[in-house]
Design an enzyme around this catalytic site. Structure first.
Site, short mmCIF file in Angstrom:
data_model
loop_
_atom_site.label_atom_id
_atom_site.label_comp_id
_atom_site.label_asym_id
_atom_site.label_seq_id
_atom_site.Cartn_x
_atom_site.Cartn_y
_atom_site.Cartn_z
CD GLN A 108 -7.15 -0.38 7.72
OE1 GLN A 108 -7.99 -1.29 7.83
NE2 GLN A 108 -5.92 -0.54 8.19
CB CYS A 167 3.37 2.79 11.68
SG CYS A 167 2.47 1.86 10.45
N GLY A 219 0.83 -1.21 0.00
CA GLY A 219 0.00 0.00 0.00
C GLY A 219 0.86 1.25 0.00
CB THR A 220 3.95 2.09 1.85
OG1 THR A 220 3.35 1.81 3.12
CG2 THR A 220 4.91 3.26 1.98
CB THR A 279 10.38 -9.84 -12.19
OG1 THR A 279 11.30 -9.64 -13.27
CG2 THR A 279 9.65 -11.17 -12.38
CB SER A 281 -2.21 -2.86 1.46
OG SER A 281 -1.32 -3.78 2.05
N GLY A 282 -2.54 -5.86 0.07
CA GLY A 282 -2.97 -7.25 0.24
C GLY A 282 -3.19 -7.67 1.67
CG HIS A 283 -0.48 -6.51 5.07
ND1 HIS A 283 -0.52 -6.20 6.40
CD2 HIS A 283 0.00 -5.42 4.44
CE1 HIS A 283 -0.05 -4.96 6.57
NE2 HIS A 283 0.27 -4.47 5.40
CG ASN A 297 -4.52 3.84 9.81
OD1 ASN A 297 -4.73 4.86 9.15
ND2 ASN A 297 -3.50 3.72 10.63
#
Ligand SMILES: *Cc1c(COP(=O)(O)O)cnc(C)c1O
Length: 387
Positions: free
Chosen positions: A182, A328, A75-76, A240, A202-204, A154
Site C-alpha cells: 500500500q 478479502c 504481492g502475496t 517464465t 504489487s502491481g494492481h 490497507n
C-alpha cells in the site's frame, strides 16, 4: 451493470484501474513481441531488454539497484517468498515476529507456520493502530529469523515508522521484511538509505494489472528461492516471466515516481475534503486510527448505529464502491481483525467503512460521495431504529 464512467470508485486500496499509458506500453508484448526472454536469439533478447528496463524503473521508484528486484506473480507471492527465505537461512533461527494487523498474505502464512511449530510473536497495536517499539525490541531474540511488519495498513492507512523499525530489527541481527504493497507510489522513500532486507509490492495497487508483483531483496541479504525450476530472475524465482505485466509494472512505477507529489497534494486533498465533509455532515462518526501517520489516500470511518454490510449494499445500488474491512474479508461477517486489534468493539468494527482515493478520482467524485453517503447513513439508521 453501470459502465465504469458512471461509477464513483473509492476503493483504490482494493485495486486500481490500469493507467491507459500502462496498457499502451504493455500491448506490443502481448502481440508481436511474444519471444521468450530466456531465448538466445534477438527476438528473445529484445524481450529480455524490456524486462530489464522494467526492473530499472521499479528500482528507480524504490531507490535501490535493479539487481535487487525479483518479479513475482503478486504481492502475496512476494511476502510468502520473503518469509520462507528468511526461515530457510539458519536452522537455529526459526522464530517469527509480526503484528496482529497484517494483510492476510502475511497473517495466514504466519498462522500456518505457527501450526507447523514455528514460534510466532504477534505484536498488538494501540487504538491509533500503532505498535510499541520497545515491545518489538524485546520480542526479538537470537532465535528470531524474521520480523515481518507492514509499512501501511490497507484498512486504515496507518503507517508504521519503518525506518526506525528496520534499525531496531537489524540491530538485533534478525531479517526484516515489510509488506509495502500500500505504500509504493503513495509515499516517497529510498531503500538505499534504509536497513530493510526484503520488501513486497504489487502491481494492481498502483495502476498496473493484477497478477504481477515484485520482491526487493537487499544485495547483501541471502535469499533462498521459494519457487524452484528454471534459472529465471537470476535463479531466484523460477518460471517464465509474465512479460507484458512486468513491463506494465515498470511503466506504472515510472509514472508513480512522476505522480508521487500529486498523491501528497491532490489525492490527499480529496481524502481530507471527503473526511471533513462526512464529519461535519453526519453525527456519530469517528476516524479509525492515527490521522497523522497515515497514507494520503485512505480514510476508515466508524458510523454509530450502522451495519457496514447494509451500507455497502445501498451504496452499490448508487454506484459507489468502497469497502468494509479488507476486500478479502468482505462476504464473511467477521468484524475486521485490524479494527478489533485496535481495541474497538464489534459494533464499531461492524459499523466501519473504508474509502480510498486515487489519482483517477476527481473532486466531482468527492462531491457525489458527500451527497450520497450521508443520505445512505440516515436511511440505514432509520431502518435500524424502526426494527
Ligand atoms: C493487496 C495487498 C496485498 C496482496 O497483494 P496481491 O497482489 O493482491 O496478492 C498484500 N498486502 C497488502 C497490504 C495489500 O493491500
Amino acid at each position: 451493470m453501470s459502465t465504469a464512467s458512471d461509477l464513483t470508485y473509492l476503493d483504490n486500496n482494493a485495486t486500481t484501474c490500469v493507467d491507459p499509458a500502462v496498457v499502451a506500453e504493455m500491448l506490443p508484448w502481448l502481440t508481436r513481441n511474444y519471444g521468450n526472454p530466456s531465448s538466445g536469439y534477438r527476438f528473445g533478447k529484445r524481450v529480455n531488454d524490456a524486462l530489464e528496463l522494467a526492473r530499472e524503473r521499479v528500482a528507480a521508484l524504490l531507490g535501490c539497484e535493479p539487481g535487487e528486484i525479483i518479479f513475482t506473480s503478486c504481492g502475496t507471492e512476494s511476502s510468502n517468498a520473503a518469509i520462507h527465505s528468511a526461515l530457510a537461512m539458519d536452522r537455529d533461527r526459526q522464530h517469527i515476529v509480526t503484528t496482529r494487523v497484517e494483510h492476510s498474505a502475511t497473517l495466514k502464512t504466519c498462522e500456518l507456520l505457527a501450526k507447523r511449530g514455528h514460534p510466532v510473536t504477534w505484536l498488538g497495536v494501540n487504538s491509533n493502530g500503532q505498535i510499541d517499539l520497545g515491545e518489538l525490541e524485546r520480542a526479538i531474540s537470537d532465535e528470531t529469523a524474521l520480523v515481518s511488519i507492514m509499512w501501511a495498513n490497507n484498512e486504515t492507512g496507518v503507517t508504521f515508522p519503518i525506518g526506525e523499525i528496520a534499525d531496531i530489527v537489524r540491530g538485533k541481527g534478525a531479517v526484516f521484511h515489510t509488506d509495502a504493497v500500500q505504500t509504493v507510489g503513495k509515499i516517497p522513500f529510498a531503500l538505499r538509505d534504509m536497513k530493510v532486507n526484503l520488501l513486497s509490492l504489487s502491481g494492481h495497487k498502483l495502476h498496473a494489472p493484477k497478477g504481477v508483483g515484485a520482491l526487493y531483496v537487499n544485495r547483501r541479504t541471502k535469499f533462498v528461492p521459494w519457487m524452484t525450476g528454471g534459472g529465471q530472475e537470476g535463479s531466484r524465482r523460477a518460471g517464465t516471466q509474465n512479460v507484458a505485466s512486468i513491463i506494465a509494472l515498470g511503466k506504472a512505477c515510472e509514472i508513480a515516481a512522476q505522480q508521487i507529489g500529486h498523491e501528497a497534494t491532490a489525492v490527499k486533498k480529496m481524502r481530507d475534503d471527503f473526511e471533513n465533509g462526512i464529519l461535519s455532515r453526519v453525527e456519530g462518526v469517528q476516524v479509525n486510527g492515527d490521522r497523522v501517520n497515515r497514507l494520503p489516500n485512505t480514510t476508515s470511518l466508524a458510523f454509530a448505529g450502522v451495519e457496514s454490510e447494509a451500507m455497502l449494499m445501498l451504496l452499490d445500488q448508487r454506484d459507489i464502491c468502497c469497502s468494509a474491512g479488507s476486500a478479502c474479508t468482505t462476504g464473511q461477517h467477521e468484524p475486521s481483525h485490524v479494527l478489533r486489534a485496535m481495541g474497538y468493539d464489534d459494533t464499531r468494527a461492524r459499523g466501519s467503512l473504508r474509502f480510498s482515493f486515487g489519482r483517477f478520482n476527481t473532486p466531482a467524485d468527492v462531491a457525489r460521495a458527500l451527497e450520497i453517503v450521508p443520505e445512505t447513513v440516515e436511511k440505514v439508521r432509520r431502518v435500524a431504529a424502526a426494527a
